[in-house]
Design an enzyme around this catalytic site. Structure first.
Site, short mmCIF file in Angstrom:
data_model
loop_
_atom_site.label_atom_id
_atom_site.label_comp_id
_atom_site.label_asym_id
_atom_site.label_seq_id
_atom_site.Cartn_x
_atom_site.Cartn_y
_atom_site.Cartn_z
N CYS A 1 -41.68 65.07 56.05
CA CYS A 1 -40.87 66.13 56.55
C CYS A 1 -41.92 66.93 57.40
CB CYS A 1 -40.44 67.22 55.36
SG CYS A 1 -39.82 68.63 56.42
N THR B 1 -38.41 62.29 60.95
CA THR B 1 -38.36 62.62 62.30
C THR B 1 -39.47 62.85 63.00
OG1 THR B 1 -38.44 64.90 61.33
CG2 THR B 1 -36.15 64.05 61.77
N GLY C 1 -27.82 58.71 59.11
CA GLY C 1 -27.62 59.95 59.04
C GLY C 1 -26.99 60.60 60.25
C1 DHB Z 1 -36.44 68.32 56.19
C2 DHB Z 1 -36.86 67.64 57.29
C3 DHB Z 1 -37.12 66.36 57.37
O1 DHB Z 1 -37.58 65.86 58.37
C4 DHB Z 1 -36.75 65.72 55.94
O2 DHB Z 1 -37.16 64.60 55.69
C5 DHB Z 1 -36.51 66.74 55.00
C6 DHB Z 1 -36.11 68.04 55.01
C7 DHB Z 1 -36.28 70.08 56.32
O3 DHB Z 1 -36.82 70.65 57.44
O4 DHB Z 1 -35.58 70.46 55.66
#
Ligand code: DHB
Length: 279
Positions: A105, A168, A240
């Protein structure tokens, strides 16, 4: 029953083979203030900031899903070895079928991507978890690194059971009138169709270099998108943003398209296309 288990149940009823939970940490976390997600031309940019109820309060969600015999992959995030170890043990105790380590993340300092870019730390975390957790360990990696293959190889060596690629892509959107980034966190992670070629490239490179399964994720919207990830070497996929584009029934639609494609191309078993692009 609470809201999260409810939405995961709906996803399962609509064709998903398993559900991945939101990433859960040690303590409850509100996440970043709004705006946390914005739709762009070819996907979304988000910086949610890991909002979640904390592992203790997440127990009823997993129990509810397991009561309904839904395969559950418990996603967890931590800031060190002890947190990851504790969270994995809890997910196992609650009945999760596998744990997905969020090492990717991009939105919270000290977590996710910061852990996943430190190859020694990745190794130590997996090594420790494997000592006490018997359910399979999936490691979700980020494309925002110099060499994703090295990290995947290290994870495999320490006993990871699968690699999940990708999370992401770090990105920003600026509001021209306000002259500031649209997200409260300024920088976020880009998801959706725009990142599919990045995901496909990562899956291709990783699966060429390791033996454990690679789960492809990033911008899958149609059955043909699944075919592309499978040809790159993925043996399963996660979905997703397609839920936003195609509704809760996205899974059934994608499965039907995949079956149609297989019939048209005289493919009898999915194994016939996994990794074919590498030959
Ligand atoms: C979040 C973002 C991510 O890419 C992920 O895998 C999990 C959580 C977030 O910002 O909460």
């Amino acid at each position: 029953m609470n809201e999260d288990a409810g939405s995961m149940k709906r996803i399962f009823k609509n064709g998903a083979g398993a559900v991945v939970t939101k990433s859960i940490g040690i303590k409850a976390n509100k996440g970043h203030p709004n705006p946390t997600i914005v739709e762009l031309e070819h996907g979304f940019i988000n910086a949610m900031g890991l909002p979640n109820p904390g592992i203790k309060d997440f127990k009823p969600e997993i129990k509810e899903l397991k009561k309904n015999k839904i395969p559950v992959i418990g996603s967890i995030y931590g800031k060190n070895i002890d947190e990851f170890k504790f969270l994995s043990e809890k997910m196992q105790e609650y009945g999760a079928d596998a744990v997905e380590l969020n090492m990717s993340c991009p939105n919270v300092q000290g977590y996710g991507l910061e852990i996943g870019s430190d190859i020694d730390l990745v190794k130590k975390i997996i090594r420790e978890i494997k000592k006490s957790t018997k359910i399979p360990i999936f490691v979700k990696l980020s494309p925002n690194v110099v060499n994703i293959v090295d990290i995947a190889k290290a994870a495999e060596k320490e006993g990871a059971d699968a690699i999940v690629a990708i999370n992401t892509v770090k990105a920003m959107k600026i509001d021209l009138d306000l002259k500031i980034p649209v997200l409260s966190n300024k920088i976020g992670g880009y998801s959706g169709p725009a990142i599919r070629p990045i995901g496909v490239r990562c899956v291709y490179e990783i699966s060429k270099n390791i033996k454990i399964p690679v789960i492809g994720v990033g911008g899958i919207n149609t059955g043909k998108d699944v075919v592309e990830y499978l040809m790159a070497g993925a043996t399963a996929v996660e979905i997703g943003s397609a839920i936003y584009y195609r509704g809760i029934d996205a899974f059934n639609k994608i499965i039907m398209e995949l079956e149609e494609w297989m019939i048209k191309n005289k493919i009898k078993k999915i194994d016939e296309i996994i990794g074919v692009s590498q030959r």
